[in-house]
Design a protein around this motif. Structure first.
Motif, mmCIF file in Angstrom:
data_model
loop_
_atom_site.group_PDB
_atom_site.id
_atom_site.type_symbol
_atom_site.label_atom_id
_atom_site.label_comp_id
_atom_site.label_asym_id
_atom_site.label_seq_id
_atom_site.Cartn_x
_atom_site.Cartn_y
_atom_site.Cartn_z
ATOM 1 N N PHE A 40 12.651 72.361 35.070
ATOM 2 C CA PHE A 40 13.987 71.633 35.209
ATOM 3 C C PHE A 40 14.266 73.015 36.803
ATOM 4 O O PHE A 40 15.134 73.404 37.199
ATOM 5 C CB PHE A 40 14.832 72.037 34.517
ATOM 6 N N ALA A 41 13.456 73.602 36.968
ATOM 7 C CA ALA A 41 13.221 75.040 38.283
ATOM 8 C C ALA A 41 11.849 74.819 39.206
ATOM 9 O O ALA A 41 11.005 73.778 38.327
ATOM 10 C CB ALA A 41 12.803 75.868 37.891
ATOM 11 N N HIS A 71 18.588 72.082 43.962
ATOM 12 C CA HIS A 71 19.859 72.601 44.098
ATOM 13 C C HIS A 71 20.944 71.379 44.750
ATOM 14 O O HIS A 71 21.771 71.016 44.446
ATOM 15 C CB HIS A 71 20.241 73.299 45.949
ATOM 16 N N THR A 73 22.381 66.828 43.456
ATOM 17 C CA THR A 73 22.424 65.941 42.227
ATOM 18 C C THR A 73 22.440 64.852 43.151
ATOM 19 O O THR A 73 21.802 64.551 44.121
ATOM 20 C CB THR A 73 24.197 65.984 42.822
ATOM 21 N N LEU A 98 20.513 66.690 36.293
ATOM 22 C CA LEU A 98 20.023 68.565 36.914
ATOM 23 C C LEU A 98 21.528 68.392 37.135
ATOM 24 O O LEU A 98 22.393 69.592 37.614
ATOM 25 C CB LEU A 98 19.261 68.121 38.333
ATOM 26 N N THR A 102 24.432 71.490 37.131
ATOM 27 C CA THR A 102 25.355 71.959 38.645
ATOM 28 C C THR A 102 26.685 72.023 38.018
ATOM 29 O O THR A 102 27.642 72.210 38.442
ATOM 30 C CB THR A 102 25.020 70.695 39.803
ATOM 31 N N ARG A 160 20.263 76.041 36.720
ATOM 32 C CA ARG A 160 19.415 75.697 37.579
ATOM 33 C C ARG A 160 18.606 77.165 39.214
ATOM 34 O O ARG A 160 18.912 78.123 38.921
ATOM 35 C CB ARG A 160 20.090 75.381 38.700
ATOM 36 N N ASP A 161 17.857 76.199 39.835
ATOM 37 C CA ASP A 161 17.216 77.320 40.782
ATOM 38 C C ASP A 161 18.983 77.874 42.077
ATOM 39 O O ASP A 161 19.532 77.288 42.128
ATOM 40 C CB ASP A 161 16.656 76.860 41.986
#
Length: 247
Positions: A40-41, A71, A73, A98, A102, A160-161
């Protein structure tokens, strides 16, 4: 902690693989990374020099796809789908997971209506199945489904990143928190000193009161047992008074 450790191992694997590939050969690796159920990164993969060299080339879409998964969606993909590679079902699932992360960054209560719109889910039943099976069971979200209020109450969400420019804001937030903590610590220390001083004052006052009590007791005792004179004979046969206690 187990999820994070597993993710680190997966990231290390893809970073090593990316370091040995160039150009179009990175395409299958990017597809595999963005489909992997435990990943997930993606910032570490993006930072690999071979991957960064895709910028401005005919294979730059692979770098763009990694940035989307780092980054973006599901809505971001839909608005730019014509320029990006078509996603396979596992990639769609990953990007929707993800997307939930966010949304959870800024709001710990996520209405069903918002989630249905952002994830393109048909109905509430499908949304709840997705949240339970693909988010909670995978460990990226912990929370409660409130069917009465029709919302997801988020208790924990995996991070997240950081987005470009977000790191500076995070550092500033942490710096402000540190300043507030230091000020609070100083205030607590001052209150402790004040409390210690008040304790000493109380001890001195107590001692003062005890001393006064003793003085009063002695005074009362003297008044209770006064001295009187009792006559005694002198050498000449006369009597002279001598002090004696009256019982």
């Amino acid at each position: 902690m187990e999820i994070e450790q597993k993710q680190e191992e997966v990231i290390d694997h893809f970073v090593k693989q990316a370091s040995s590939l160039d150009g179009s050969a990175l395409g299958p690796l990017v597809a595999e990374a963005t489909s992997h159920p435990a990943l997930f990164a993606f910032s570490e993969i993006i930072a690999v020099p071979n991957v960064l060299q895709l910028e401005g080339t005919e294979n730059s879409v692979y770098l763009d796809l990694l940035r989307l998964f780092a980054h973006g969606t599901w809505s971001d993909y839909k608005s730019d789908a014509s320029r990006l590679p078509q996603l396979v079902p596992d990639q769609v699932l990953k990007l929707k997971q993800l997307t939930v992360l966010t949304l959870a960054e800024t709001n710990k209560v996520l209405p069903y209506d918002q989630l249905i719109q952002e994830l393109d889910v048909i109905n509430v039943r499908g949304l709840e199945d997705f949240l339970i099976n693909e988010c909670m069971y995978s460990g990226i979200i912990r929370g409660k489904l409130d069917q009465l209020r029709k919302c997801l109450e988020v208790q924990f969400a995996a991070g997240r990143d950081p987005r470009p420019g977000q790191l500076g804001s995070m550092i500033q937030t942490l710096s402000n928190w540190l300043d507030t903590s230091n000020n609070l610590l100083i205030s607590i220390q001052e209150k402790i000193k004040w409390a210690d001083a008040m304790t000493e004052v109380a001890k001195e006052h107590k001692k003062e009161v005890e001393n006064r009590v003793e003085e009063v007791k002695k005074s009362i005792s003297m008044k209770k047992f006064p001295t009187v004179s009792r006559p005694t004979l002198t050498s000449g046969g006369t009597r002279r008074p001598t002090p004696n206690l009256v019982e």
